[in-house]
Scaffold this active site. Structure first.
Site, PDB file in Angstrom:
ATOM      1  N   ARG A  58     -12.367  -7.278   6.251  1.00 41.52           N
ATOM      2  CA  ARG A  58     -13.050  -6.241   5.587  1.00 41.52           C
ATOM      3  C   ARG A  58     -12.582  -5.894   3.947  1.00 41.52           C
ATOM      4  O   ARG A  58     -13.249  -5.927   3.154  1.00 41.52           O
ATOM      5  CB  ARG A  58     -13.543  -4.831   6.355  1.00 41.52           C
ATOM      6  N   THR A  59     -11.379  -5.325   3.988  1.00 39.85           N
ATOM      7  CA  THR A  59     -10.935  -4.691   2.799  1.00 39.85           C
ATOM      8  C   THR A  59     -10.978  -5.601   1.800  1.00 39.85           C
ATOM      9  O   THR A  59     -11.337  -5.619   0.662  1.00 39.85           O
ATOM     10  CB  THR A  59      -9.658  -3.884   3.024  1.00 39.85           C
ATOM     11  N   LYS A  87       9.821 -17.790  -1.463  1.00 39.64           N
ATOM     12  CA  LYS A  87      11.055 -18.296  -2.042  1.00 39.64           C
ATOM     13  C   LYS A  87      12.132 -17.438  -2.240  1.00 39.64           C
ATOM     14  O   LYS A  87      13.292 -17.746  -2.617  1.00 39.64           O
ATOM     15  CB  LYS A  87      10.578 -19.103  -3.255  1.00 39.64           C
ATOM     16  N   ARG A 108      -2.087  -4.744  -0.405  1.00 35.42           N
ATOM     17  CA  ARG A 108      -2.028  -4.135   0.919  1.00 35.42           C
ATOM     18  C   ARG A 108      -0.731  -4.680   1.346  1.00 35.42           C
ATOM     19  O   ARG A 108      -0.136  -5.944   1.091  1.00 35.42           O
ATOM     20  CB  ARG A 108      -2.914  -4.838   1.818  1.00 35.42           C
ATOM     21  N   HIS A 136      -4.638   4.492   3.596  1.00 40.15           N
ATOM     22  CA  HIS A 136      -5.472   3.565   3.320  1.00 40.15           C
ATOM     23  C   HIS A 136      -6.776   4.139   2.591  1.00 40.15           C
ATOM     24  O   HIS A 136      -7.914   4.525   3.277  1.00 40.15           O
ATOM     25  CB  HIS A 136      -6.135   2.769   4.502  1.00 40.15           C
TER      26      HIS A 136
HETATM   27  C1  NCD Z   1      -7.714  -0.826   9.195  1.00 40.93           C
HETATM   28  C2  NCD Z   1      -6.378  -0.812   8.504  1.00 40.93           C
HETATM   29  O1  NCD Z   1      -6.154  -2.153   8.070  1.00 40.93           O
HETATM   30  O2  NCD Z   1      -5.657   0.152   8.448  1.00 40.93           O
HETATM   31  N1  NCD Z   1      -8.685  -1.741   8.957  1.00 40.93           N
HETATM   32  C3  NCD Z   1      -9.338  -1.751   7.979  1.00 40.93           C
HETATM   33  O3  NCD Z   1      -8.867  -2.088   6.807  1.00 40.93           O
HETATM   34  N2  NCD Z   1     -10.783  -1.590   8.208  1.00 40.93           N
HETATM   35  C4  NCD Z   1      -7.830  -0.235  10.686  1.00 40.93           C
HETATM   36  C5  NCD Z   1      -6.836  -1.063  11.723  1.00 40.93           C
HETATM   37  O4  NCD Z   1      -6.253  -2.138  11.253  1.00 40.93           O
HETATM   38  O5  NCD Z   1      -6.785  -0.635  12.778  1.00 40.93           O
END
Ligand code: NCD
Length: 309
Positions: A58-59, A87, A108, A136
């Site tokens: 999703r993100t 590397k 991320r 997040h």
């Molecule tokens: C979450 C995350 O990555 O922290 N997912 C997301 O981005 N919607 C929640 C999760 O992974 O449980």
């Protein structure tokens, strides 16, 4: 009109934003549905670099879609083992190079502090798309937007947050947003996964009414929002520790029999087994609406960072 508080700003932690900032963002996000439908060119000359060193659906895709709805371009990678990090290049070198190709970075990583670090060494704005168990922020902005859009208010609500309250970064980011409102919190978790000490200190310092508990069935009838979370298997110190809490909560339609009609069942997704698919058809289930709000929210955020609206 108030100056845009997001102009050229890094988005690292929800703790960095005031209630005024948050409401400004939600107000702009509320105008994005039309823009998404019609398309826009306001970011036509901008490139977003998307660096995902941890799994994501999703993100990553919603930042991608958000940027494209505004006419921008996206570069990046999510298979880090095909990048030069594999590397042995340092993250710092990789980021400095990526900065030369782009106008904004979305990152991320499993490392807590990675996004903050990136924001310190780069001149372009940095958005934290998940930093280990830590934060997040854009997920939590969209969670707040979901409540606001679906319930038309935040004040006066009783919000249950259930599951992994220790390692869940979305929980850790959501609490600093909720403390701005007159909410009652029910923090539902196994003993081993209680909300972190610093989160409790934050709630206490803001005089937020909260209660920690283990049972979910008895609290459901009192809730306006039930925010379910995944047990964060990848953050546990050992597999044995994880196995002790695996499958601890499974929300079923029969558990929701006495729930309020207007309850919102939310989940940042991915869900594993903490919400039974029988819940999906109930009017209370909004977890498949959240990703759409997420894209709209991220459009608003990107546009505001570039002062494009
Ligand atoms: C979450 C995350 O990555 O922290 N997912 C997301 O981005 N919607 C929640 C999760 O992974 O449980």
């Amino acid at each position: 009109m108030m100056p845009n508080p997001f102009s050229n700003r890094d988005i690292i932690s929800t703790l960095d934003f005031s209630k005024v900032d948050i409401e400004y963002l939600l107000e702009v996000a509320g105008r994005m549905e039309d823009i998404a439908r019609q398309g826009s060119r306001v970011l036509a000359n901008k490139i977003l670099a998307s660096i995902f060193l941890e799994p994501s659906t999703r993100t990553r895709l919603s930042f991608d879609a958000a940027m494209k709805h505004l006419g921008g371009q996206v570069i990046g990678f999510s298979d880090w083992d095909k990048s030069s990090l594999k590397k042995g290049e340092t993250l710092s070198d990789t980021l400095k190079v990526v900065q030369g190709y782009s106008d904004i970075l979305v990152i991320r990583s499993e490392w807590e502090g990675a996004a903050r670090y990136a924001s310190e060494i780069l001149d372009i704005p940095v958005i934290n798309a998940g930093s280990g168990a830590q934060e997040h922020p854009t997920q939590s902005f969209l969670d707040l937007m979901t409540i606001q859009r679906e319930r038309h208010r935040l004040d006066g609500l009783t919000v249950g947050i259930c599951g992994d309250l220790t390692y869940g970064r979305t929980v850790h980011s959501l609490l600093p947003l909720l403390v701005n409102y007159d909410v009652k919190l029910k923090l539902i978790s196994p003993q081993q996964l209680k909300v972190r000490r610093e989160d409790k200190m934050l709630l206490e310092s803001k005089n937020v009414s909260f209660e920690e508990m283990e049972a979910i069935d008895t609290v459901i009838p009192s809730l306006d929002v039930l925010y379910m979370t995944r047990i964060q298997r990848e953050r546990f110190r050992s597999e044995e520790e994880f196995l002790r809490v695996k499958g601890y909560y499974v929300l079923t339609s029969s558990l929701l029999k006495n729930a309020r009609k207007e309850l919102l069942v939310m989940h940042p997704l991915p869900r594993i087994n903490e919400i039974d698919p029988s819940v999906d058809v109930l009017p209370q289930a909004v977890y498949f609406k959240q990703p759409r709000y997420g894209m709209l929210l991220r459009m608003a955020l990107l546009g505001l960072i570039f002062d494009a609206f």
